[in-house]
Design a protein around this motif. Structure first.
Motif, mmCIF file in Angstrom:
data_model
loop_
_atom_site.group_PDB
_atom_site.id
_atom_site.type_symbol
_atom_site.label_atom_id
_atom_site.label_comp_id
_atom_site.label_asym_id
_atom_site.label_seq_id
_atom_site.Cartn_x
_atom_site.Cartn_y
_atom_site.Cartn_z
ATOM 1 N N ILE A 1 0.876 -1.198 0.000
ATOM 2 C CA ILE A 1 0.000 0.000 0.000
ATOM 3 C C ILE A 1 0.903 1.234 0.000
ATOM 4 O O ILE A 1 1.743 1.412 0.890
ATOM 5 C CB ILE A 1 -0.926 0.001 1.234
ATOM 6 C CG1 ILE A 1 -1.784 -1.260 1.269
ATOM 7 C CG2 ILE A 1 -1.822 1.240 1.206
ATOM 8 C CD1 ILE A 1 -2.631 -1.380 2.528
ATOM 9 N N ARG A 2 0.726 2.047 -1.007
ATOM 10 C CA ARG A 2 1.518 3.284 -1.122
ATOM 11 C C ARG A 2 0.713 4.477 -0.583
ATOM 12 O O ARG A 2 -0.515 4.439 -0.501
ATOM 13 C CB ARG A 2 1.893 3.530 -2.581
ATOM 14 C CG ARG A 2 2.789 2.446 -3.185
ATOM 15 C CD ARG A 2 3.090 2.751 -4.628
ATOM 16 N NE ARG A 2 1.865 2.841 -5.428
ATOM 17 C CZ ARG A 2 1.851 3.213 -6.703
ATOM 18 N NH1 ARG A 2 2.979 3.530 -7.323
ATOM 19 N NH2 ARG A 2 0.717 3.250 -7.361
ATOM 20 N N ASP A 3 1.441 5.551 -0.286
ATOM 21 C CA ASP A 3 0.832 6.804 0.203
ATOM 22 C C ASP A 3 -0.154 6.503 1.331
ATOM 23 O O ASP A 3 -1.350 6.839 1.260
ATOM 24 C CB ASP A 3 0.121 7.555 -0.938
ATOM 25 C CG ASP A 3 1.085 7.940 -2.046
ATOM 26 O OD1 ASP A 3 2.276 8.161 -1.743
ATOM 27 O OD2 ASP A 3 0.651 8.000 -3.208
ATOM 28 N N LEU A 4 0.346 5.918 2.373
ATOM 29 C CA LEU A 4 -0.491 5.504 3.495
ATOM 30 C C LEU A 4 -1.225 6.689 4.117
ATOM 31 O O LEU A 4 -0.650 7.764 4.301
ATOM 32 C CB LEU A 4 0.390 4.829 4.559
ATOM 33 C CG LEU A 4 -0.291 3.797 5.459
ATOM 34 C CD1 LEU A 4 -0.858 2.653 4.628
ATOM 35 C CD2 LEU A 4 0.706 3.284 6.508
ATOM 36 N N LYS A 5 -2.504 6.456 4.440
ATOM 37 C CA LYS A 5 -3.351 7.477 5.028
ATOM 38 C C LYS A 5 -3.958 6.969 6.332
ATOM 39 O O LYS A 5 -3.960 5.763 6.604
ATOM 40 C CB LYS A 5 -4.470 7.869 4.055
ATOM 41 C CG LYS A 5 -3.969 8.455 2.753
ATOM 42 C CD LYS A 5 -5.133 8.819 1.838
ATOM 43 C CE LYS A 5 -4.636 9.397 0.521
ATOM 44 N NZ LYS A 5 -5.772 9.770 -0.375
ATOM 45 N N ASN A 6 -4.491 7.925 7.122
ATOM 46 C CA ASN A 6 -5.134 7.534 8.378
ATOM 47 C C ASN A 6 -6.318 6.619 8.129
ATOM 48 O O ASN A 6 -6.608 5.717 8.935
ATOM 49 C CB ASN A 6 -5.592 8.772 9.157
ATOM 50 C CG ASN A 6 -4.430 9.559 9.735
ATOM 51 O OD1 ASN A 6 -3.365 8.989 10.009
ATOM 52 N ND2 ASN A 6 -4.624 10.851 9.933
ATOM 53 N N GLY A 7 -7.011 6.818 7.017
ATOM 54 C CA GLY A 7 -8.174 5.991 6.707
ATOM 55 C C GLY A 7 -7.821 4.562 6.352
ATOM 56 O O GLY A 7 -8.719 3.691 6.258
ATOM 57 N N ASP A 8 -6.539 4.297 6.130
ATOM 58 C CA ASP A 8 -6.136 2.927 5.803
ATOM 59 C C ASP A 8 -6.067 2.043 7.043
ATOM 60 O O ASP A 8 -5.868 0.809 6.922
ATOM 61 C CB ASP A 8 -4.769 2.934 5.104
ATOM 62 C CG ASP A 8 -4.813 3.668 3.766
ATOM 63 O OD1 ASP A 8 -5.923 3.745 3.187
ATOM 64 O OD2 ASP A 8 -3.768 4.174 3.318
ATOM 65 N N THR B 1 -4.055 -6.874 11.353
ATOM 66 C CA THR B 1 -4.484 -5.510 11.731
ATOM 67 C C THR B 1 -3.428 -4.491 11.310
ATOM 68 O O THR B 1 -2.232 -4.656 11.600
ATOM 69 C CB THR B 1 -4.710 -5.417 13.245
ATOM 70 O OG1 THR B 1 -5.715 -6.364 13.629
ATOM 71 C CG2 THR B 1 -5.158 -4.017 13.626
ATOM 72 N N LEU B 2 -3.891 -3.419 10.662
ATOM 73 C CA LEU B 2 -2.999 -2.334 10.228
ATOM 74 C C LEU B 2 -3.356 -1.070 11.006
ATOM 75 O O LEU B 2 -4.508 -0.633 10.995
ATOM 76 C CB LEU B 2 -3.140 -2.089 8.715
ATOM 77 C CG LEU B 2 -2.371 -0.889 8.155
ATOM 78 C CD1 LEU B 2 -0.870 -1.101 8.320
ATOM 79 C CD2 LEU B 2 -2.723 -0.657 6.683
ATOM 80 N N SER B 3 -2.391 -0.511 11.696
ATOM 81 C CA SER B 3 -2.570 0.749 12.438
ATOM 82 C C SER B 3 -1.675 1.819 11.818
ATOM 83 O O SER B 3 -0.436 1.707 11.844
ATOM 84 C CB SER B 3 -2.205 0.543 13.920
ATOM 85 O OG SER B 3 -3.075 -0.384 14.537
ATOM 86 N N VAL B 4 -2.301 2.823 11.274
ATOM 87 C CA VAL B 4 -1.558 3.919 10.646
ATOM 88 C C VAL B 4 -1.377 5.024 11.683
ATOM 89 O O VAL B 4 -2.344 5.504 12.282
ATOM 90 C CB VAL B 4 -2.308 4.460 9.406
ATOM 91 C CG1 VAL B 4 -1.526 5.595 8.776
ATOM 92 C CG2 VAL B 4 -2.533 3.338 8.411
ATOM 93 N N ILE B 5 -0.125 5.408 11.918
ATOM 94 C CA ILE B 5 0.183 6.449 12.909
ATOM 95 C C ILE B 5 0.604 7.715 12.166
ATOM 96 O O ILE B 5 1.478 7.670 11.287
ATOM 97 C CB ILE B 5 1.310 5.988 13.852
ATOM 98 C CG1 ILE B 5 0.898 4.701 14.561
ATOM 99 C CG2 ILE B 5 1.647 7.059 14.867
ATOM 100 C CD1 ILE B 5 1.998 4.089 15.405
ATOM 101 N N ALA B 6 -0.023 8.876 12.516
ATOM 102 C CA ALA B 6 0.288 10.161 11.883
ATOM 103 C C ALA B 6 0.506 11.206 12.954
ATOM 104 O O ALA B 6 -0.162 11.197 13.991
ATOM 105 C CB ALA B 6 -0.840 10.579 10.945
ATOM 106 N N LYS B 7 1.440 12.088 12.713
ATOM 107 C CA LYS B 7 1.692 13.153 13.670
ATOM 108 C C LYS B 7 0.549 14.161 13.622
ATOM 109 O O LYS B 7 -0.190 14.254 12.617
ATOM 110 C CB LYS B 7 3.022 13.830 13.392
ATOM 111 C CG LYS B 7 3.010 14.757 12.188
ATOM 112 C CD LYS B 7 4.325 15.526 12.095
ATOM 113 C CE LYS B 7 4.257 16.578 10.983
ATOM 114 N NZ LYS B 7 5.496 17.376 10.929
ATOM 115 N N PRO B 8 0.367 14.960 14.657
ATOM 116 C CA PRO B 8 -0.734 15.930 14.680
ATOM 117 C C PRO B 8 -0.588 16.959 13.555
ATOM 118 O O PRO B 8 0.521 17.392 13.227
ATOM 119 C CB PRO B 8 -0.621 16.580 16.057
ATOM 120 C CG PRO B 8 0.166 15.614 16.876
ATOM 121 C CD PRO B 8 1.113 14.955 15.921
#
Length: 297
Positions: free
Chosen positions: A38-45, A65-72
Motif C-alpha cells: 500500500i503506497r501513500d499511506l493514510k489515516n483511513g487505511d 491488523t494495520l494501524s496507521v500512525i500520523a503526527k498531529p
C-alpha cells in the motif's frame, strides 16, 4: 474487497479509496506469494485486512491488523473572552488530525517565559484558562501538539488592557471612520456640484434667447410721425384743405423731417386768403391723410 487475482489476471478496481495505491508485491501471485503493498499511506487505511486463498479442494484465510500512525496536523490557536484587566480568558488549541493520544502544551515565549500564576492548563484538550487577567499576562503564547510520531505548533498574542483604554481606542476608531466618511461625502458633493455647474453652462450656451427688437429707423420714425399728424387732420375734403407755400410742403414731405425742439414752440400759422396766396405764387396742395388700415392717401 480491494484486490483480486484469478486466471492470471489482477483486478484492482473494487475499492475506490485505495485505487492505484495497492498492488501485489509478487509479479506472479499464483506462485504462492499473495503479499500486497500500500503506497501513500493514510489515516483511513487503518483497519483489519483479510487474505483469502482458494485452491481445490479447499479455502484458507488469515487476518491482519494495520494501524496507521500520523503526527498531529498544525493546530489552530484562538482566544475566547474579552482581553481586559480582571476578565477570564480561555486560550484554545486544537489539532484536527493526528494519531491519538495527542498531548497539548502551552508556554509563554514573549513577555516572560513563565505562565501566569492564575493560569491552568489541560494537556488532553489543549485549553488554557487565565483567571483575573492582568497586564502582566500580555505576551505571545505558543501551543505544541505532540504524539509518538511527531509534533506541530501554533502561536497567539494576548494583549490585556484597562477597560478605559479600550473604550478610548474604540472611540478613536469610530471618530476616524466618521472623519473618513465625511471626507468621502465632501468629495462626492464637490464632484456633483461641479458636474451640475458644467451641465448648466452647457445648457445656457445652447439656449436660444429672444433678442431685443431693433430700434426703428429714422425713415420709419418720420413716416410714423407724419402719419400720426395727418391722421389728426382727418380725411381730405375741400373744407379742411389749406394753402401752403411750395417750399414748406416739400420740407414736410421729406423723409428726413425732424420735429422742432420742444423748448422752441412753432408759431401758429397765419391764415392768408386764397386770392392773396395766388398772387404771391403759392399753389394749392393736398395734405395726405391716413386711412383706417394705416396707408397714406
Amino acid at each position: 474487497q480491494i484486490l483480486f487475482f484469478s486466471g492470471d489476471r489482477v483486478y484492482d478496481n473494487y475499492y475506490d479509496e485505495m485505487k492505484g495505491r495497492v498492488h501485489f508485491s509478487s509479479n506472479d501471485p499464483k506462485s504462492g506469494d499473495a503479499s500486497i503493498t500500500i503506497r501513500d499511506l493514510k489515516n483511513g487505511d487503518t483497519g483489519i485486512y483479510q487474505c483469502k486463498v482458494k485452491k481445490a479442494p479447499g479455502l484458507q484465510s488469515r487476518k491482519i491488523t494495520l494501524s496507521v500512525i500520523a503526527k498531529p496536523s498544525t493546530p489552530k490557536c484562538s482566544v475566547d473572552g474579552i482581553q481586559e484587566v480582571g476578565k477570564e480568558l480561555r486560550l484554545k488549541c486544537t489539532s484536527a488530525e493526528g494519531t491519538p493520544p495527542v498531548t497539548y502544551t502551552w508556554e509563554k515565549i514573549k513577555g516572560g517565559n513563565v505562565l501566569p500564576a492564575t493560569a491552568s492548563m489541560d494537556i488532553t484538550t489543549g485549553l488554557l484558562i487565565v483567571k483575573n487577567a492582568s497586564q502582566e499576562c500580555s505576551g505571545q503564547y505558543r501551543c505544541v501538539a505532540e504524539n509518538r510520531v511527531g509534533s506541530s505548533e501554533c502561536t497567539v498574542f494576548l494583549s490585556v488592557v484597562h477597560a478605559a483604554n479600550k473604550v478610548g481606542v474604540i472611540v478613536g476608531a469610530v471618530i476616524g471612520v466618521l472623519l473618513g466618511l465625511s471626507v468621502i461625502a465632501l468629495i462626492i458633493w464637490c464632484c456633483c456640484r461641479q458636474r451640475k455647474e458644467k451641465k448648466y453652462e452647457k445648457e445656457v450656451a445652447h439656449e436660444i434667447k429672444e433678442d431685443v427688437p431693433p430700434p426703428k429707423s429714422r425713415a420709419s420714425t418720420a413716416r410714423s410721425y407724419i402719419g400720426s399728424n395727418r391722421s389728426s387732420l382727418g380725411s381730405f375734403s375741400p373744407s379742411n384743405m389749406e394753402y401752403h407755400p411750395k417750399a414748406q410742403y416739400n420740407h414736410v414731405a421729406s423723409e428726413d423731417f425732424d420735429p422742432p425742439p420742444r423748448h422752441t414752440p412753432n408759431p401758429p400759422p397765419s391764415k392768408v386768403a386764397a386770392p392773396s396766396l395766388n398772387r404771391m405764387g403759392a399753389v394749392p396742395v393736398m395734405i395726405p391723410a391716413q386711412s383706417k388700415d394705416g396707408s397714406i392717401v
